[in-house]
Scaffold this motif. Structure first.
Motif, PDB file in Angstrom:
ATOM      1  N   GLU A  24      89.348  10.861 -34.614  1.00  0.00           N
ATOM      2  CA  GLU A  24      88.344   9.989 -35.229  1.00  0.00           C
ATOM      3  C   GLU A  24      88.980   8.816 -35.981  1.00  0.00           C
ATOM      4  O   GLU A  24      88.439   7.700 -35.973  1.00  0.00           O
ATOM      5  CB  GLU A  24      87.473  10.801 -36.190  1.00  0.00           C
ATOM      6  N   THR A  25      90.114   9.045 -36.621  1.00  0.00           N
ATOM      7  CA  THR A  25      90.734   8.019 -37.456  1.00  0.00           C
ATOM      8  C   THR A  25      91.770   7.191 -36.705  1.00  0.00           C
ATOM      9  O   THR A  25      91.816   5.961 -36.839  1.00  0.00           O
ATOM     10  CB  THR A  25      91.396   8.656 -38.690  1.00  0.00           C
ATOM     11  N   LEU A  26      92.601   7.856 -35.896  1.00  0.00           N
ATOM     12  CA  LEU A  26      93.722   7.177 -35.241  1.00  0.00           C
ATOM     13  C   LEU A  26      93.546   7.016 -33.744  1.00  0.00           C
ATOM     14  O   LEU A  26      94.380   6.378 -33.094  1.00  0.00           O
ATOM     15  CB  LEU A  26      95.022   7.957 -35.513  1.00  0.00           C
ATOM     16  N   ARG A  27      92.496   7.599 -33.194  1.00  0.00           N
ATOM     17  CA  ARG A  27      92.277   7.581 -31.749  1.00  0.00           C
ATOM     18  C   ARG A  27      93.428   8.210 -30.995  1.00  0.00           C
ATOM     19  O   ARG A  27      93.860   7.732 -29.939  1.00  0.00           O
ATOM     20  CB  ARG A  27      92.030   6.146 -31.247  1.00  0.00           C
ATOM     21  N   LEU A  28      93.933   9.329 -31.545  1.00  0.00           N
ATOM     22  CA  LEU A  28      94.993  10.086 -30.909  1.00  0.00           C
ATOM     23  C   LEU A  28      94.450  11.452 -30.517  1.00  0.00           C
ATOM     24  O   LEU A  28      93.841  12.148 -31.336  1.00  0.00           O
ATOM     25  CB  LEU A  28      96.176  10.271 -31.863  1.00  0.00           C
ATOM     26  N   THR A  29      94.691  11.839 -29.284  1.00  0.00           N
ATOM     27  CA  THR A  29      94.298  13.160 -28.824  1.00  0.00           C
ATOM     28  C   THR A  29      95.466  14.115 -29.003  1.00  0.00           C
ATOM     29  O   THR A  29      96.528  13.927 -28.393  1.00  0.00           O
ATOM     30  CB  THR A  29      93.883  13.124 -27.341  1.00  0.00           C
ATOM     31  N   VAL A  30      95.283  15.117 -29.865  1.00  0.00           N
ATOM     32  CA  VAL A  30      96.327  16.120 -30.106  1.00  0.00           C
ATOM     33  C   VAL A  30      95.977  17.357 -29.300  1.00  0.00           C
ATOM     34  O   VAL A  30      94.944  17.993 -29.528  1.00  0.00           O
ATOM     35  CB  VAL A  30      96.441  16.462 -31.605  1.00  0.00           C
ATOM     36  N   GLU A  31      96.851  17.696 -28.359  1.00  0.00           N
ATOM     37  CA  GLU A  31      96.634  18.852 -27.489  1.00  0.00           C
ATOM     38  C   GLU A  31      97.576  19.976 -27.909  1.00  0.00           C
ATOM     39  O   GLU A  31      98.792  19.781 -27.977  1.00  0.00           O
ATOM     40  CB  GLU A  31      96.886  18.464 -26.033  1.00  0.00           C
ATOM     41  N   ILE A  32      97.020  21.146 -28.185  1.00  0.00           N
ATOM     42  CA  ILE A  32      97.809  22.279 -28.647  1.00  0.00           C
ATOM     43  C   ILE A  32      98.362  23.050 -27.447  1.00  0.00           C
ATOM     44  O   ILE A  32      97.614  23.433 -26.545  1.00  0.00           O
ATOM     45  CB  ILE A  32      96.963  23.218 -29.526  1.00  0.00           C
TER      46      ILE A  32
END
Length: 289
Positions: A206-214
């Motif tokens: 939402e803030t950085l437009r980064l998708t963090v995939e676990i």
């Protein structure tokens, strides 16, 4: 020229931590040029000799005052280390070498994906931001690292070991988004999110437009497992701790700890661009005078 006592040797004898001729040929054009128009006394020690002294500290883990006298006075090496840290020379050199390595590997200068992880490391007594990591049972500091898919460092932040992965992850993700707007996907381990707390993942998107995939361990897996993507950053941690100055954090300031990580990567990348393998043995080396 390597200052030494073995005047009768075929080549100038030097320390295993020294830059080779080929590696120095990679770094030399990237070093700052002194403006002679501003005047001042001529340089007593060349950039290569200063770098060799700093790399001796990095590789051996010794104190600055224990730099061998046949290199240069310790205060001169430390003064240039601090000068290049303050004026951004280390950052510029590190970033440019990373771009050159990526180009040599057929990649774009700016990565589109990265890997995030953290490493707790013991520290010496005193110093700023020192704490206890209950999970790893380590008193010291924590390195929060983001690398590209080649294992080259993009962002590093050093905090107290008591800082959990999620707040530490926010710090490095903010730096990453500011420096690398081309990146959209981050791989990370389960320490950054779980079934109950996924706030870091939502905040990053939402803030950085980064998708963090676990990247999670397979269910029922026991012992060591090589996990997709995550092994890349683990290998980078292995590269770093081969330098004794980084096997334990001896710096009083976390900013110096981050700089030492970049210097270690500078040596590794310059060696790779020179077409040589990074030697970690204590076998003496020679180079032309």
């Amino acid at each position: 020229m390597c200052q030494c006592n073995d005047s009768g040797a075929a080549g100038a004898r030097c320390y295993p931590s020294d830059l080779s001729d080929a590696a120095w040929a990679v770094i030399e054009p990237l070093m700052p040029v002194r403006d002679q128009a501003k005047g001042g006394a001529p340089r007593t020690y060349g950039d290569r000799l200063v770098l060799d002294a700093i790399l001796f500290v990095l590789r051996s883990g010794c104190q600055w005052r224990m730099i061998p006298r046949d290199l240069l006075p310790w205060d001169a090496a430390y003064r240039w280390y601090r000068t290049w840290k303050a004026d951004g020379t280390w950052d510029r050199l590190h970033d440019r070498l990373r771009e050159l390595v990526r180009i040599a590997e057929g990649r774009a200068c700016d990565p589109s994906a990265a890997i995030l992880d953290a490493q707790s490391i013991k520290s010496s007594e005193g110093g700023a931001e020192r704490g206890f990591d209950a999970g790893k049972r380590t008193t010291g500091r924590k390195r929060h690292l983001i690398t590209d898919t080649l294992g080259l460092v993009l962002v590093v932040a050093v905090t107290s070991a008591s800082v959990q992965d999620r707040p530490g992850g926010r710090r490095v993700l903010e730096r990453l988004a500011a420096a690398f707007p081309s990146i959209g996907l981050i791989w990370a381990d389960a320490g950054y999110a779980n079934q109950v707390d996924n706030r870091l993942l939502a905040w990053a998107y939402e803030t950085l437009r980064l998708t963090v995939e676990i990247v999670r361990r397979p269910e029922g897996a026991k012992g060591f497992q090589v996990l997709p993507r995550r092994w890349v950053v683990e290998r980078t941690f292995g590269w770093l701790v081969r330098n004794r100055r980084l096997a334990r954090d001896y710096e009083r300031l976390t900013g110096n700890s981050e700089t030492m990580v970049k210097i270690a990567m500078i040596r590794l990348m310059a060696t790779r661009l020179a077409g040589q393998s990074a030697r970690w043995s204590n076998r003496p080396a020679t180079r032309s005078a």
